[in-house]
Write an enzyme that holds these catalytic residues in place. Structure first.
Site, PDB file in Angstrom:
ATOM      1  N   ASP A 292      -7.934  -4.905  -0.351  1.00 40.45           N
ATOM      2  CA  ASP A 292      -8.423  -5.720  -1.459  1.00 40.45           C
ATOM      3  C   ASP A 292      -8.071  -7.195  -1.338  1.00 40.45           C
ATOM      4  O   ASP A 292      -8.566  -8.018  -2.102  1.00 40.45           O
ATOM      5  CB  ASP A 292      -7.845  -5.190  -2.789  1.00 40.45           C
ATOM      6  CG  ASP A 292      -8.400  -3.821  -3.116  1.00 40.45           C
ATOM      7  OD1 ASP A 292      -9.621  -3.660  -3.033  1.00 40.45           O
ATOM      8  OD2 ASP A 292      -7.610  -2.919  -3.435  1.00 40.45           O
TER       9      ASP A 292
ATOM     10  N   HIS B 206       0.851  -1.192   0.000  1.00 42.39           N
ATOM     11  CA  HIS B 206       0.000   0.000   0.000  1.00 42.39           C
ATOM     12  C   HIS B 206       0.878   1.231   0.000  1.00 42.39           C
ATOM     13  O   HIS B 206       1.965   1.212   0.576  1.00 42.39           O
ATOM     14  CB  HIS B 206      -0.893  -0.005   1.258  1.00 42.39           C
ATOM     15  CG  HIS B 206      -2.079   0.884   1.145  1.00 42.39           C
ATOM     16  ND1 HIS B 206      -2.014   2.225   1.428  1.00 42.39           N
ATOM     17  CD2 HIS B 206      -3.353   0.635   0.768  1.00 42.39           C
ATOM     18  CE1 HIS B 206      -3.216   2.756   1.229  1.00 42.39           C
ATOM     19  NE2 HIS B 206      -4.043   1.823   0.829  1.00 42.39           N
TER      20      HIS B 206
END
Ligand SMILES: CC(C)(COP(=O)(O)OP(=O)(O)OC[C@H]1O[C@@H](n2cnc3c(N)ncnc32)[C@H](O)[C@@H]1OP(=O)(O)O)[C@@H](O)C(=O)NCCC(=O)NCCS
Length: 380
Positions: free
Chosen positions: A316, A260
């Site tokens: 996700d 991320h």
């Protein structure tokens, strides 16, 4: 001379002040209006968390009842919007369909931009109607008639009902509501920034939100959970997952759902989604997806930690498999993100208008200077 103020992609630039959401990437913390996302997922519901984001505080009992009643009563969409969705080619991407439905929604009873009172009501309209728009288009694309919303079901439960015509049990509805809560807001991501930029011109709420839908459509923003599912189809079983990972890393392929820009720890939303996936998988007698994901997570984290890199599951990583367990088609993953994120977009539009200034960054010009026009016959 290079401009020292230049930050590609506005990385690290503080573009606005906001009281809506805070992220601590090092500790892996996310909170809405000061409440941790875990606290909200465990204790709140869709309407209450949406109220919190829009208005800044948790509602009183009567405020919550009033707000929930508005969300339930406003779920229906006009026949003209359904007709618009019906006219689209069958292979239209659901995000394109959603964007045009939201833009078209702006032609009915919309208030001018910049007025906070009417914008609150308009935000509630959109939050209530996004699931209806998405479900209606999904059914039309499958050659089925849309199913009218029901007011007696929870927000997520009603969406799942409008997709299939079957009312899911309350546990599945509540888990889906929690998925929506986890995706409602994430500070100045691309679509939220888009909503703020467009609304800062005093364009109406619908125009700002439809622009944000367009931003979310892009594959660098929404859609990584879909790619996690594709990845899982490449892995034969949990037993072969480690070897698969070695092969991918050897050819420097990115592992979807891992890493991320902001978090240097496991994404706090991934913790919650993982727990729900495990819970539903256990109830169903196990899940291959879950077993594969855990093998990859453990091995990937260990390999990366050994190299001094902090690459952990993001939001996700588990969500696609969880949606699969909830019988949601992969084509709806990004629209579902929009059903949740419309809350954050609206909260930011309202905040923008509390102290508005139009956004106008500069570009560092790197083109040519002092050129002289010549007739086309004389150009080389
Ligand atoms: C999200 C993402 C774009 C962040 O990229 P980033 O800011 O460059 O990440 P970092 O700076 O933390 O990367 C550090 C290193 O780990 C590697 N890395 C990061 N994520 C990785 C992943 N998912 N798989 C393999 N390697 C990864 C980077 O290539 C980089 O390697 P290097 O030092 O040899 O150049 C990236 O992690 C990614 O592409 N993830 C997969 C897609 C995804 O899940 N997207 C949804 C995000 S919510």
């Amino acid at each position: 001379m290079p401009d020292t103020n230049f930050a590609k992609g506005l990385a690290g630039v503080i573009a606005t002040e906001s009281k809506i959401c805070t992220i601590d990437g090092d500790e892996g913390l996310l909170s809405y209006r000061g409440y941790s996302i875990q606290d909200l997922a465990a204790n709140s519901n869709f309407a209450e968390s949406a109220y919190l984001l829009l208005f800044g505080n948790l509602p009183s009992e009567s405020e919550l009842a009033d707000f929930s009643a508005k969300l339930e009563a406003r779920r229906e969409i006009r026949p003209e919007i359904i007709d618009g969705l019906r006219l689209l080619p069958a292979d239209t991407h659901p995000m394109v369909a959603l964007q045009q439905a939201v833009a078209a929604h702006g032609s009915f009873d919309a208030a001018p931009g910049g007025e906070i009172g009417p914008a609150i009501e308009r935000s509630i309209d959109l939050i209530a109607r996004f699931p209806t728009m998405v479900a209606a288009r999904a059914r039309l694309a499958a050659g089925q008639e849309p199913i009218a919303p029901r007011q007696d079901l929870g927000h997520g439960q009603n969406f799942l009902y409008m997709l299939s015509g079957e009312v899911p049990d309350t546990e599945r509805g509540d888990i889906f509501d929690d998925c929506l809560i986890l995706h409602m807001e994430h500070s100045l991501n691309a679509s939220t920034f888009t909503a703020r930029v467009v609304s800062a011109t005093l364009a109406p709420v619908d125009a700002s939100v439809s622009a944000a839908v367009g931003a979310l459509y892009g594959r660098l923003h929404g859609g990584a959970n879909e790619r996690v599912l594709h990845m899982l189809t490449e892995i034969e079983s949990a037993a072969t997952a480690e070897a698969w990972l070695d092969d991918q890393l050897a050819v420097k392929r990115k592992i979807m759902g891992m890493g991320h820009r902001v978090y240097r720890a496991k994404d706090p939303r991934a913790h919650v989604l993982e727990a729900y996936l495990k819970h539903l998988a256990d109830k169903a007698g196990g899940s291959e997806d879950y077993d594969k994901l855990k093998v990859i997570e453990r091995k990937m984290s260990a390999i990366m930690e050994a190299k001094g890199k902090q690459i952990y599951p993001n939001v996700d990583y588990f969500s696609g498999s969880l949606y699969r367990v909830l019988d949601i088609d992969v084509s709806l993953f990004t629209p579902i993100f929009a059903i949740a994120r419309v809350v954050g977009w609206c909260a930011h539009i309202l905040e923008q208008w509390e102290d508005n200034r139009i956004y106008r960054p500069r570009a560092a010009y790197t083109g040519e200077h002092n050129r002289t026009w010549a007739p086309v016959s004389e150009r080389g």
